[in-house]
Design an enzyme around this catalytic site. Structure first.
Site, PDB file in Angstrom:
ATOM      1  N   ASP A  66       0.840  -1.175   0.000  1.00  0.00           N
ATOM      2  CA  ASP A  66       0.000   0.000   0.000  1.00  0.00           C
ATOM      3  C   ASP A  66       0.890   1.245   0.000  1.00  0.00           C
ATOM      4  O   ASP A  66       1.697   1.444   0.906  1.00  0.00           O
ATOM      5  CB  ASP A  66      -0.886  -0.044   1.247  1.00  0.00           C
ATOM      6  N   THR A  99      -3.237   5.122  -3.911  1.00  0.00           N
ATOM      7  CA  THR A  99      -2.208   5.944  -3.272  1.00  0.00           C
ATOM      8  C   THR A  99      -0.894   5.856  -4.022  1.00  0.00           C
ATOM      9  O   THR A  99      -0.150   6.826  -4.067  1.00  0.00           O
ATOM     10  CB  THR A  99      -1.998   5.506  -1.822  1.00  0.00           C
ATOM     11  N   THR A 100      -0.604   4.701  -4.585  1.00  0.00           N
ATOM     12  CA  THR A 100       0.642   4.590  -5.327  1.00  0.00           C
ATOM     13  C   THR A 100       0.551   5.403  -6.615  1.00  0.00           C
ATOM     14  O   THR A 100       1.475   6.133  -6.963  1.00  0.00           O
ATOM     15  CB  THR A 100       0.929   3.118  -5.674  1.00  0.00           C
ATOM     16  N   ASP A 397      -8.647  -0.967   1.521  1.00  0.00           N
ATOM     17  CA  ASP A 397      -8.695  -0.343   0.202  1.00  0.00           C
ATOM     18  C   ASP A 397      -9.961  -0.767  -0.539  1.00  0.00           C
ATOM     19  O   ASP A 397     -10.677   0.067  -1.093  1.00  0.00           O
ATOM     20  CB  ASP A 397      -7.481  -0.770  -0.636  1.00  0.00           C
TER      21      ASP A 397
END
Lengths: 560, 547
Positions: A66, A99-100, A397
Site C-alpha cells: 500500500d 495511493t501509489t 482499500d
C-alpha cells in the site's frame, strides 16, 4: 551591489547555521528527491506489483504494498518529498485507494517538465499549463465515465464485486479475490446505505488458519475478554437475549480511594463489611431485575460478580473495548448505562443469537441476527501476523472503493485504460493551443502514460511495445483499451474485462498529483533553521542522553 | 549537469545537481536496503536454512534437537513449532517461517515440521525458476494453482474412517502415527490410549466439539514414562493444609471459596483505634467468634472438604483441623474453575452465601505422594461432571516430561482433528507423492508460464517423502522413485515410505493416518507463505536506535 563601493561587510541576516538553498538548482534538487521516492514506490503498482518489507528500529517487520503505508513507514524528512507523502495520505483518507498512482503521477509530472526548467521556462507557465491540463483531464473523465445502473440490485451487486476485486488484484490476497470481494461487498451492504460509516465494520485478526478461513459476521464479534474464575460456568449460548451494556465497575472494592473509615467499636466492623457487600449486591440485583441475559461492561467485572452471574445463568464480559461496545449498541440497540439503577426495558438491546465460539486458538463472543444490524465484523485469518495485517490493509482499500462506488456509482476502466485515453485526448487538444503551453500540456499528457508503463514493467511485459499498441488502439477510438497482464497480447478492452475503478479515485488522483507538482514547482528557496538546541520539552532526559542526542544531530547536519 | 539516471539503490543516497548528497529519509545513513532479485534470493536462502534445521526431525525416525535457553534451561524436542519457537531467529523471513509453524500448531496442533519443510522446498524450487527469469508473481500464481489442484486431489483420495466411543481402534492408530516420531514412541500404545480416552471423555461427539480447556496436562519428574496416566478428574499440585488432616476423603462434598478464611475486612481504607484493654479483648472475641461462625457455616452445609483460593493463618488451620474439616489453601484461579466445573459446585465468594446446593461433589479426593520425595499432590476423582480430565506425565527427567507433554499435546490434537472431521489421508509421504503426481499431470494441461511453477510445486511436494526416507536411513531417491512408480502403475495412492522397515509400503495396512484437515492446512499455509516471500522485492531496515 553598487559599483565603486568598497567590499561591504557581510550582512548577517539569518541565524548562524541556517541553511538556505535557492534558485533553479533548488527546484531541480527538489524534483530529484521526489523522483527518488517515486522510484521506490513504482514497483508496487499494478496486479504484478511487489511488496516491501520494512523493518523499523524496534525490529518489527511490516510487509505491505500500500503506497500510503510504505511512505508513512519510510519516515521521509526531505521537505519537498514530504509533499508526496501528504498527497498519498490525503488520497488514502479521501478515497482509500490509488495511493501509489497518485505519487507516481506527481513524480512523473515533475520529471517531464524537468527539462523545461533546465531550459529556463518559468515555473509559473508550467504551473498554468498543468492546471489547465488537469482541468481538461477532469472534464474528460466526467465525459468518459459510465454511470452504473443502480436500479437492478443484482447487476449492481455484481458490479461492486468487480470493483472490489480490481482493487485487490495487486495484493497478497490476489488468489482469493472472489472470496474476499464477496466478503467486502456483503460487509458494505450490511451498513446503513445512506451513511456508510466504515468505522462500523469491525476487523478482528486471529493468527492461524488459512486466508480462506476468514469470515464475515453480520453482527458483532469480539475476543473473549479476560475473565475471572466462574466464567466457564456461565451459559455461552442464548437465543434472543436482552443485552445490557454498562460503564460500571462491578467489583468489590473501595468506593472512594481517598476515603477512610474510622471504626469506633468492634461491633461496627461487621456493619462496614456488610455495607460494602450490600453496595455491590444492590447493583447486581438491579441488573438481574432488568432481565438482561448478557451483561457487557467497559470496566472490569470482578470475580464476585462473575460468579454471581454464573449462579443466575447470565453471561457477562468485562473490559470490553469501547469500539466493540459501541458496535454492539449499534447492532443490538439500547444504550450504554453508567449506573445500575433505573434501567428500563428500552435501555437494553437484543440480538437473535449470542454465542461463544472457538475460532483458531481464541474464543470469540459473537452477536448475530441483530435487529438493527447496521454493523458487521470481518474476522481475518492467516498464517502469520504480517499476512493478516496486509490482508487488513488490502481489505480497507477494497472497502473504500466499494463504498465510493455505492455512493457515486460512476466507473472508468482501470489497468491504464483511462490514463491512455486521457493522454490521447489531451495531446490532441494540446495541438490546438499556441505557445509554450502547448509543450507543457503535451508533457502532462505524456506523464499520464506512466501508469500503464509501470504496470507493464512490473508485470515483466515489454512496456514500449505495449504502450505503442495502446496508443494505436486509442487513436482508432478504442477508448477502453488497457494493459492485460494475463493474456498473451498484453492489450485488451478493460471495460469488457471488468477491470473497473470508481472514477472518483482517478479524479482525486489527478487533481492532487497536479496540486502537488505545482506546489513543488512553485518553491525556489528552502530556508532551514538550525535545529533548536533545546531538547524537546518532553520528559526530562537523564544527563548524557541530551548530549548524545545532540551529537547525533550534529552528525546529521554535517552531511548536508 | 543533471543526471536523470537514478538507479534503484540510490533512493537512499541521492545527490543534487552539484553532487551534494541530500537527505530524504530520516537517519538514512543507518538504513539498509536490499532490492529486487537480490532481496528475494537472500530471503530464500534464509528460509531454506530454517527448513534445513527442522528437516531432520521429520518422521518416525526423526532426530531430536537440544535447545538451550539464555538462562541455561534445556529443551529436548523434535516438535517443529517448539524448535523454531525457541530458536529466537532474527531474520525477518525466518520469523515468518516460525510464525507459520506456530499457526499450524495453533490451528491443527500437529504437522508443524512438515509445513516448514514444504515451504522451504517450495522456495528452493522457486529459486531455480527465478534464475530462469520467471516473474516472482507468476511463480506464486502457479503455486496457487498447483496448491488448488493438490488440495482437490487430497479431497479425492481421502477416506472417511469410522469411530464411536466404543470403537476407538482408528483413533488409536492416528494417535500412534502422531506419537511415532516422538521420544515417547516406546510407550506409544499407552500414550495413544491416554490421548484417545482424554479426548473422548471431554468431546461432544454430536457437535463435533472438543473443549481443550477441560484437558489439563500436568507432569512431575520421577518414575518412568510408563507410569503416565489419565486421571478422570482434577489433579492439584497442593496438599492438605495441615499434616494431620486425613489423606483421603470419600464422597467428598467440596466448598469452593474465593475469600480468605479469616474475618472479613472492608476494602475501604479503615482504621480502628483501640484505646483500652476491653476493646482489645472485644476485638479478639470478635475474631474468634467469626472463626467459629465460619466453621459452623461450612459444617452446616454438610461439606467435608474446603478448597480455598486464598490462604488462612494457623489459627484457622488449627480450628479446621479440630473440626475435622480437611482444607486446601492457595489454589489458583484456573484450578478453582476446573474444580468447580468438574465437581459441579459453585464458587462461593463469602461465607454468608454458603448453601448446600453450592457444594461440589466428588467420589474420592486423595493425596498421593511420590517415591521418597515428600512431594504430594491431590487427586479429585469420580467427579459429578466427568468431562474434566487431567493427564499426569511422569518421566525420569524434566526434559522427558516436557517432551512427553508436547507429544501428548500433538496426539490429542490429532485425535481432536478426527473428531472434528473424520476424513483421513494416509501418511508416510503417500499423500504427498500422490498429490505430486496429480499436480504434475495437471501442469501439462496448462499453456502458460505457470506450467513451470506447477512442476516445481510437484517436485517440492516430493521433499517430504524424501526427507522421511533420508531420516529413516533409506536411500532417498531410490525409495521415492520406486514408490512413485508403484503408485502410478498400481493406481494405489496409499503407498508411502516404509520408515519403520516393516517391508510394507501400503500405509493403510501400516495404519499410518493423518487427518485431512491437517494436510490441507499444511499445503495452504506453505503456499501462502511462499507467495508473501516471493512478493517482497525491497527490504528497508532501520538501523538499531542508538539507545
Amino acid at each position: 551591489m553598487q559599483r565603486g563601493l568598497p567590499m561591504q561587510p557581510t550582512v548577517v541576516l539569518l541565524k548562524e547555521g541556517t541553511d538556505t538553498s535557492q534558485g533553479r538548482g533548488q527546484l531541480l534538487s527538489n524534483i530529484s528527491a521526489c523522483l527518488a521516492i517515486a522510484e521506490t514506490l513504482s514497483s508496487t503498482l499494478g496486479p504484478r506489483g511487489m511488496d516491501k518489507l520494512i523493518v523499523n528500529e524496534r525490529g518489527d517487520a511490516q510487509i505491505t504494498n500500500d503506497g500510503a503505508t510504505i511512505l508513512k513507514l519510510l519516515d521521509i524528512v526531505h521537505p519537498a518529498a514530504r509533499t508526496l507523502v501528504d498527497i498519498a495520505r490525503a488520497q488514502d483518507a479521501e478515497v482509500g485507494d490509488g495511493t501509489t498512482s497518485v505519487v507516481l503521477l506527481a513524480a512523473q509530472f515533475l520529471k517531464e517538465v524537468r527539462s523545461f526548467i533546465e531550459d529556463g521556462v518559468s515555473p509559473h507557465i508550467i504551473m498554468k499549463g498543468f492546471r489547465k491540463a488537469s482541468q481538461l483531464a477532469l472534464d474528460q473523465i466526467q465525459e468518459l465515465q459510465i454511470t452504473v445502473d443502480k436500479s437492478d440490485p443484482e447487476q449492481f451487486h455484481s458490479l461492486l464485486l468487480k470493483c472490489a476485486s480490481t482493487s485487490m488484484s495487486s495484493k497478497l490476497i490476489h488468489s482469493e479475490k472472489p472470496f474476499f470481494s464477496k466478503m467486502v461487498v456483503e460487509a458494505i451492504e450490511c451498513l446503513d446505505q445512506d451513511d456508510l460509516d466504515e468505522s462500523l465494520i469491525g476487523v478482528k485478526k486471529i493468527a492461524g488458519g488459512g486466508l480462506q478461513d476468514s469470515l464475515l459476521v453480520k453482527g458483532v464479534a469480539f475476543k473473549k475478554t479476560f475473565t475471572y474464575a466462574g466464567a466457564e460456568q456461565q451459559p455461552k449460548h442464548f437465543a434472543d437475549p436482552l443485552i445490557l451494556c454498562l460503564n460500571v465497575e462491578l467489583e468489590l472494592k473501595a468506593e472512594k480511594d481517598n476515603a477512610e473509615v474510622r471504626v469506633d467499636a468492634v461491633s461496627e466492623y461487621q456493619a462496614i463489611v456488610d455495607a460494602e457487600w450490600e453496595i455491590i449486591y444492590r447493583k447486581l440485583e438491579a441488573i438481574e431485575k432488568t432481565g438482561a441475559k448478557v451483561v457487557l461492561s467497559k470496566l472490569p467485572i470482578g470475580d464476585l460478580a462473575t460468579q454471581w452471574f454464573a449462579d443466575r445463568d447470565i453471561f457477562c464480559a468485562g473490559r470490553v473495548a469501547a469500539g466493540d461496545l459501541r458496535r454492539v449498541i449499534q447492532a443490538a440497540g439500547g444504550s450504554i448505562q453508567s449506573t445500575c439503577s433505573d434501567i428500563k426495558k428500552e435501555h437494553l438491546g437484543t440480538c437473535g443469537l449470542f454465542d461463544e465460539r472457538q475460532i483458531g486458538g481464541e474464543r470469540y463472543n459473537i452477536f448475530e441476527k441483530c435487529p438493527k444490524a447496521k454493523t458487521c465484523t470481518l474476522i481475518l485469518r492467516g498464517g502469520a501476523e504480517q499476512f493478516i495485517e496486509e490482508v487488513e490493509r488490502s481489505l480497507h482499500d477494497a472497502l473504500m472503493v466499494v463504498k465510493r462506488a455505492v455512493r457515486n456509482g460512476e466507473v472508468v476502466a482501470g489497468g491504464g485504460a483511462i490514463e491512455m485515453e486521457l493522454s490521447a485526448r489531451i495531446r490532441k487538444h494540446a495541438l490546438s493551443i499556441p505557445g509554450k503551453l502547448q509543450l507543457i500540456i503535451a508533457a502532462f499528457a505524456k506523464s499520464l502514460e506512466v501508469i500503464p508503463r509501470q504496470i507493464c514493467d512490473n508485470a515483466g511485459l515489454d512496456s514500449t511495445d505495449i504502450l505503442n499498441k495502446l496508443r494505436m488502439k486509442h487513436a482508432s477510438g478504442d477508448k477502453w483499451a488497457g494493459v492485460d497482464v494475463d493474456g498473451a497480447s498484453g492489450v485488451r478492452d478493460n471495460m469488457e474485462a471488468f477491470v473497473w475503478e470508481p472514477s472518483l479515485v482517478k479524479i482525486n488522483a489527478i487533481s492532487s498529483a497536479t496540486e502537488a507538482a505545482c506546489l513543488i514547482l512553485s518553491v525556489d528557496e528552502t530556508v532551514r533553521n538550525p535545529q533548536s538546541e533545546q531538547a524537546n520539552p518532553g520528559p526530562k532526559a537523564p544527563p548524557g542522553t541530551a548530549q548524545r542526542a545532540l551529537r547525533g544531530r550534529g552528525r546529521g547536519m554535517g552531511r548536508r | 549537469m543533471s543526471q536523470l539516471a537514478i538507479d534503484p539503490n540510490s533512493a537512499v543516497y541521492t545527490t543534487d545537481e552539484y553532487g551534494r548528497p541530500f537527505i530524504i529519509l530520516r537517519e538514512q545513513g543507518r538504513k539498509t536496503r536490499a532490492h529486487g532479485l537480490e532481496a528475494i534470493k537472500s530471503h530464500i536462502l534464509a528460509a531454506k536454512t530454517v527448513a534445513n534445521i527442522v528437516r531432520t526431525s521429520l518422521g518416525p525416525r526423526g532426530l531430536d534437537k537440544i535447545l538451550i535457553s539464555p538462562d541455561g534451561e534445556i529443551t529436548v524436542t523434535n516438535d517443529g513449532a517448539t524448535i523454531l519457537g525457541q530458536m529466537e531467529v532474527e531474520h525477518q523471513i525466518a520469523k515468518l517461517l516460525v510464525q507459520l509453524s506456530k499457526s499450524q500448531d495453533d490451528e491443527i496442533g500437529d504437522g508443524t515440521t512438515g509445513v516448514v519443510v514444504l515451504a522451504g522446498a517450495l522456495l528452493e524450487q522457486s529459486e531455480a525458476l527465478l534464475d530462469r527469469g520467471i516473474h516472482p508473481i507468476r511463480i506464486a500464481d502457479g503455486f496457487d494453482r498447483a496448491c488448488a489442484v493438490a488440495v482437490k486431489h487430497l479431497d479425492q483420495i481421502c477416506e472417511t474412517i469410522q469411530f464411536s466411543s466404543d470403537d476407538t481402534e482408528n483413533l488409536l492408530k492416528t494417535a500412534k502415527t502422531s506419537l511415532g516420531s516422538k521420544i515417547v514412541s516406546k510407550e506409544h500404545t499407552q500414550f495413544a490410549q491416554i490421548a484417545v480416552d482424554a479426548v473422548l471423555q471431554v468431546a461432544d461427539l454430536e457437535r463435533r466439539d472438543v473443549p481443550f480447556d477441560l484437558i489439563k496436562v500436568d507432569g512431575k519428574v520421577g518414575g518412568s514414562l510408563a507410569e503416565t496416566k489419565l486421571i478422570r478428574g482434577v489433579l492439584l499440585d497442593k496438599d492438605m493444609s495441615h499434616p494431620q488432616m486425613p489423606r483421603s476423603v470419600k464422597d467428598a462434598r467440596l466448598v469452593i471459596l474465593t475469600c480468605p478464611f479469616e474475618p472479613p475486612r472492608p476494602k475501604t481504607k479503615h482504621k480502628l483505634d483501640i484505646t483500652s484493654v476491653e476493646e482489645f479483648n472485644k476485638l479478639r472475641e470478635y475474631e474468634k467468634e467469626k472463626f467459629a461462625d465460619m466453621i459452623k457455616r461450612v459444617k452446616d452445609t454438610g461439606a467435608n472438604l474446603v478448597i480455598c483460593q486464598w490462604g488462612f493463618d494457623d489459627e484457622a488451620n488449627h480450628l479446621l483441623m479440630q473440626n475435622e474439616l480437611p482444607a486446601v489453601r492457595w489454589v489458583g484461579g484456573p484450578e478453582i474453575e476446573l474444580i468447580a466445573i468438574a465437581t459441579q459446585g459453585r464458587i462461593v465468594p463469602r461465607f454468608e452465601d454458603l448453601t448446600k446446593e453450592k457444594l461440589g461433589k466428588a467420589g474420592i479426593v486423595r493425596e498421593i505422594s511420590f517415591g521418597t520425595t515428600r512431594d504430594k499432590m491431590l487427586v479429585i476423582e469420580d467427579c459429578a461432571n466427568t468431562r474434566a480430565v487431567t493427564i499426569f506425565v511422569r518421566g525420569s527427567n524434566k526434559m522427558i516430561v516436557d517432551e512427553g507433554k508436547r507429544a501428548l499435546h500433538d496426539a490429542i490434537c490429532a485425535v481432536r482433528n478426527l473428531v472434528v472431521d473424520n476424513r483421513v489421508v494416509y501418511g508416510g509421504g503417500s499423500a504427498e507423492i500422490s498429490s505430486s503426481i496429480a499436480v504434475s499431470n495437471a501442469a501439462d494441461e496448462i499453456p502458460s508460464i505457470e506450467q513451470y511453477a506447477m512442476r516445481a510445486f510437484a517436485s517440492a511436494l516430493d521433499a517430504i517423502p524424501l526427507a522421511l526416507a533420508e531420516n529413516s536411513g533409506l536411500s532417498p531417491i531410490e525409495t521415492l522413485t520406486e514408490v512413485r512408480s508403484r503408485q502410478v502403475t498400481e493406481k494405489n495412492s496409499k503407498l508411502g515410505i516404509d520408515c519403520n522397515g516393516r517391508g510394507e509400503n501400503d500405509m493403510k495396512k501400516q495404519f499410518v493416518y493423518d487427518p485431512l484437515i491437517s494436510k490441507r492446512q499444511q499445503y495452504l499455509l506453505a503456499t501462502q507463505l511462499v507467495r508473501a516471500v516471493l512478493k517482497i522485492d525491497d527490504v528497508i531496515t532501520s538501523g538499531q536506535s542508538e539507545e
